[in-house]
Design a protein around this motif. Sequence first.
Motif, PDB file in Angstrom:
ATOM      1  N   GLY A 134       4.550   4.167  -6.802  1.00 50.43           N
ATOM      2  CA  GLY A 134       4.757   4.525  -5.403  1.00 50.43           C
ATOM      3  C   GLY A 134       4.104   3.606  -4.400  1.00 50.43           C
ATOM      4  N   ALA A 135       3.563   2.487  -4.851  1.00 52.59           N
ATOM      5  CA  ALA A 135       2.902   1.545  -3.957  1.00 52.59           C
ATOM      6  C   ALA A 135       3.886   0.522  -3.410  1.00 52.59           C
ATOM      7  CB  ALA A 135       1.765   0.827  -4.682  1.00 52.59           C
ATOM      8  N   ALA A 136       3.585   0.017  -2.220  1.00 51.40           N
ATOM      9  CA  ALA A 136       4.379  -1.060  -1.640  1.00 51.40           C
ATOM     10  C   ALA A 136       4.114  -2.354  -2.397  1.00 51.40           C
ATOM     11  CB  ALA A 136       4.008  -1.226  -0.173  1.00 51.40           C
ATOM     12  N   ALA A 137       5.031  -3.280  -2.302  1.00 55.47           N
ATOM     13  CA  ALA A 137       4.894  -4.550  -3.017  1.00 55.47           C
ATOM     14  C   ALA A 137       3.606  -5.276  -2.632  1.00 55.47           C
ATOM     15  CB  ALA A 137       6.104  -5.428  -2.740  1.00 55.47           C
ATOM     16  N   GLY A 138       3.211  -5.163  -1.368  1.00 55.05           N
ATOM     17  CA  GLY A 138       2.005  -5.842  -0.902  1.00 55.05           C
ATOM     18  C   GLY A 138       0.779  -4.969  -0.863  1.00 55.05           C
ATOM     19  N   ALA A 139       0.813  -3.826  -1.537  1.00 55.11           N
ATOM     20  CA  ALA A 139      -0.312  -2.884  -1.501  1.00 55.11           C
ATOM     21  C   ALA A 139      -1.577  -3.478  -2.112  1.00 55.11           C
ATOM     22  CB  ALA A 139       0.060  -1.597  -2.235  1.00 55.11           C
ATOM     23  N   LEU A 140      -2.719  -3.126  -1.535  1.00 62.39           N
ATOM     24  CA  LEU A 140      -4.006  -3.512  -2.106  1.00 62.39           C
ATOM     25  C   LEU A 140      -4.320  -2.581  -3.270  1.00 62.39           C
ATOM     26  CD1 LEU A 140      -6.117  -4.015   1.159  1.00 62.39           C
ATOM     27  CD2 LEU A 140      -4.832  -5.728  -0.127  1.00 62.39           C
ATOM     28  N   VAL A 141      -4.827  -3.154  -4.354  1.00 63.48           N
ATOM     29  CA  VAL A 141      -5.182  -2.354  -5.529  1.00 63.48           C
ATOM     30  C   VAL A 141      -6.656  -2.582  -5.840  1.00 63.48           C
ATOM     31  CG1 VAL A 141      -4.701  -1.825  -7.940  1.00 63.48           C
ATOM     32  CG2 VAL A 141      -2.852  -2.590  -6.440  1.00 63.48           C
ATOM     33  N   GLY A 142      -7.400  -1.491  -5.948  1.00 62.70           N
ATOM     34  CA  GLY A 142      -8.816  -1.580  -6.253  1.00 62.70           C
ATOM     35  C   GLY A 142      -9.195  -0.720  -7.434  1.00 62.70           C
ATOM     36  N   VAL A 143     -10.438  -0.885  -7.859  1.00 59.55           N
ATOM     37  CA  VAL A 143     -10.955  -0.108  -8.981  1.00 59.55           C
ATOM     38  C   VAL A 143     -12.304   0.454  -8.561  1.00 59.55           C
ATOM     39  CG1 VAL A 143     -12.033  -2.140 -10.042  1.00 59.55           C
ATOM     40  CG2 VAL A 143     -11.516  -0.155 -11.456  1.00 59.55           C
ATOM     41  N   GLY A 144     -12.599   1.674  -9.002  1.00 61.11           N
ATOM     42  CA  GLY A 144     -13.858   2.284  -8.616  1.00 61.11           C
ATOM     43  C   GLY A 144     -14.232   3.450  -9.497  1.00 61.11           C
ATOM     44  N   GLY A 145     -15.457   3.909  -9.328  1.00 67.17           N
ATOM     45  CA  GLY A 145     -15.929   5.046 -10.103  1.00 67.17           C
ATOM     46  C   GLY A 145     -17.386   5.308  -9.799  1.00 67.17           C
ATOM     47  N   ASP A 146     -17.902   6.389 -10.350  1.00 67.83           N
ATOM     48  CA  ASP A 146     -19.282   6.784 -10.127  1.00 67.83           C
ATOM     49  C   ASP A 146     -20.100   6.619 -11.396  1.00 67.83           C
ATOM     50  OD1 ASP A 146     -19.506   9.947 -11.358  1.00 67.83           O
ATOM     51  OD2 ASP A 146     -17.519   9.169 -10.897  1.00 67.83           O
ATOM     52  N   SER A 147     -21.345   6.179 -11.241  1.00 71.55           N
ATOM     53  CA  SER A 147     -22.288   6.093 -12.350  1.00 71.55           C
ATOM     54  C   SER A 147     -21.727   5.246 -13.495  1.00 71.55           C
ATOM     55  CB  SER A 147     -22.664   7.508 -12.808  1.00 71.55           C
ATOM     56  OG  SER A 147     -23.784   7.492 -13.648  1.00 71.55           O
ATOM     57  N   ALA A 148     -21.514   5.828 -14.668  1.00 72.63           N
ATOM     58  CA  ALA A 148     -20.936   5.067 -15.778  1.00 72.63           C
ATOM     59  C   ALA A 148     -19.552   4.527 -15.415  1.00 72.63           C
ATOM     60  CB  ALA A 148     -20.846   5.941 -17.027  1.00 72.63           C
TER      61      ALA A 148
ATOM     62  N   SER B 254       6.031   4.135   1.081  1.00 67.93           N
ATOM     63  CA  SER B 254       5.243   3.576  -0.018  1.00 67.93           C
ATOM     64  C   SER B 254       3.790   3.457   0.418  1.00 67.93           C
ATOM     65  CB  SER B 254       5.786   2.199  -0.418  1.00 67.93           C
ATOM     66  OG  SER B 254       7.113   2.299  -0.890  1.00 67.93           O
ATOM     67  N   ALA B 255       2.872   3.602  -0.517  1.00 65.27           N
ATOM     68  CA  ALA B 255       1.445   3.536  -0.199  1.00 65.27           C
ATOM     69  C   ALA B 255       0.998   2.084  -0.045  1.00 65.27           C
ATOM     70  CB  ALA B 255       0.631   4.213  -1.296  1.00 65.27           C
ATOM     71  N   ASN B 256       0.047   1.872   0.876  1.00 59.75           N
ATOM     72  CA  ASN B 256      -0.492   0.533   1.098  1.00 59.75           C
ATOM     73  C   ASN B 256      -1.773   0.268   0.316  1.00 59.75           C
ATOM     74  OD1 ASN B 256       1.513  -0.336   2.954  1.00 59.75           O
ATOM     75  ND2 ASN B 256       0.537   0.887   4.561  1.00 59.75           N
ATOM     76  N   LYS B 257      -2.317   1.307  -0.314  1.00 58.41           N
ATOM     77  CA  LYS B 257      -3.533   1.147  -1.110  1.00 58.41           C
ATOM     78  C   LYS B 257      -3.418   1.978  -2.386  1.00 58.41           C
ATOM     79  CE  LYS B 257      -6.549   2.547   1.984  1.00 58.41           C
ATOM     80  NZ  LYS B 257      -5.760   2.791   3.200  1.00 58.41           N
ATOM     81  N   VAL B 258      -3.970   1.426  -3.467  1.00 61.06           N
ATOM     82  CA  VAL B 258      -4.048   2.127  -4.749  1.00 61.06           C
ATOM     83  C   VAL B 258      -5.468   1.991  -5.277  1.00 61.06           C
ATOM     84  CG1 VAL B 258      -3.172   2.296  -7.118  1.00 61.06           C
ATOM     85  CG2 VAL B 258      -1.642   1.554  -5.276  1.00 61.06           C
TER      86      VAL B 258
ATOM     87  N   SER C 125       0.137  -4.631 -12.503  1.00 63.96           N
ATOM     88  CA  SER C 125       1.400  -5.334 -12.745  1.00 63.96           C
ATOM     89  C   SER C 125       2.622  -4.458 -12.496  1.00 63.96           C
ATOM     90  CB  SER C 125       1.438  -5.851 -14.191  1.00 63.96           C
ATOM     91  OG  SER C 125       1.467  -4.771 -15.115  1.00 63.96           O
ATOM     92  N   ARG C 126       2.402  -3.135 -12.324  1.00 58.05           N
ATOM     93  CA  ARG C 126       3.518  -2.203 -12.136  1.00 58.05           C
ATOM     94  C   ARG C 126       3.269  -1.256 -10.967  1.00 58.05           C
ATOM     95  NH1 ARG C 126       2.483  -3.296 -17.295  1.00 58.05           N
ATOM     96  NH2 ARG C 126       4.186  -3.591 -18.808  1.00 58.05           N
ATOM     97  N   LYS C 127       2.515  -1.677  -9.970  1.00 51.66           N
ATOM     98  CA  LYS C 127       2.076  -0.764  -8.916  1.00 51.66           C
ATOM     99  C   LYS C 127       3.222  -0.105  -8.167  1.00 51.66           C
ATOM    100  CE  LYS C 127       1.313  -4.648  -5.722  1.00 51.66           C
ATOM    101  NZ  LYS C 127       0.284  -5.379  -4.933  1.00 51.66           N
ATOM    102  N   GLU C 128       4.340  -0.789  -8.027  1.00 49.60           N
ATOM    103  CA  GLU C 128       5.474  -0.198  -7.306  1.00 49.60           C
ATOM    104  C   GLU C 128       6.051   0.993  -8.053  1.00 49.60           C
ATOM    105  OE1 GLU C 128       8.149  -3.316  -5.412  1.00 49.60           O
ATOM    106  OE2 GLU C 128       6.790  -4.573  -6.589  1.00 49.60           O
ATOM    107  N   LYS C 129       5.909   0.987  -9.368  1.00 49.80           N
ATOM    108  CA  LYS C 129       6.393   2.107 -10.180  1.00 49.80           C
ATOM    109  C   LYS C 129       5.662   3.401  -9.817  1.00 49.80           C
ATOM    110  CE  LYS C 129       6.118   3.810 -14.945  1.00 49.80           C
ATOM    111  NZ  LYS C 129       5.681   3.500 -16.336  1.00 49.80           N
TER     112      LYS C 129
END
Length: 215
Positions: free
Chosen positions: A158-172, A87-91, A152-156
């Motif tokens: 492929g993330a681990a239950a304790g995975a860090l979840v972030g948000v990002g993007g460029d410009s707009a 499972s992934a540790n970051k999303v 709220s559904r990160k494990e669905k």
Amino acid sequence: VHKIIVTMTTVAQDPSEEAAKMIALVASMPDYVQLGLEESRKKSALSRTLGGEICDVSVEEINLQCAGENVPARLYSPHSVANRQKSANKVLIYIHGGGWTLCSLDTHDSTCRKLCFQNDMIVISLDYALAPEQKFPVAPNQCVACVEHVISRKEKFGAAAGALVGVGGDSAGGNLSAVVTHELKGKVNIDFQLLIYPSTDMTFSKPAQFTYSEG
């Protein structure tokens, strides 16, 4: 908020060659204001040819059912995660740039592949509604709903239950990422942000905006 290191470098290609390609492409483009919307979108699609070698990751077209809407998205996973070996540790939920009117999942495909491959993390790229067909606040509302849905559904995905979840993007997309984080403060945990030259100061009053306005 967690401090994490996210990397994105050009793979197996001379950086100076990649920079030269970008400069040539930008120099060949006329003013978007003069082009009009449809022609501008065609020109912006050329950016998908940049970015160097395409990183080998698992890619899946998905739909996010958020707040009564069906929002298309693209799920990038390391092969070990896609094959359910781990499972992934970051999303990272990625929101592309383009002045709120241009670009797509395809224009930022190479970027998302790199982020996934080089950081061994899941990346979910959102195909949010663009203006002017969909007027404000449709885009930010969609992004807020999608981020809340994924967290709220990160494990669905492929993330681990304790995975860090972030948000990002460029410009707009950086602007929308900041808006999402602000709107969801106290509602869900956003563990990190990846803001790439975000549009967050609409006063256009900073010295650098005048000093470097001509590139």
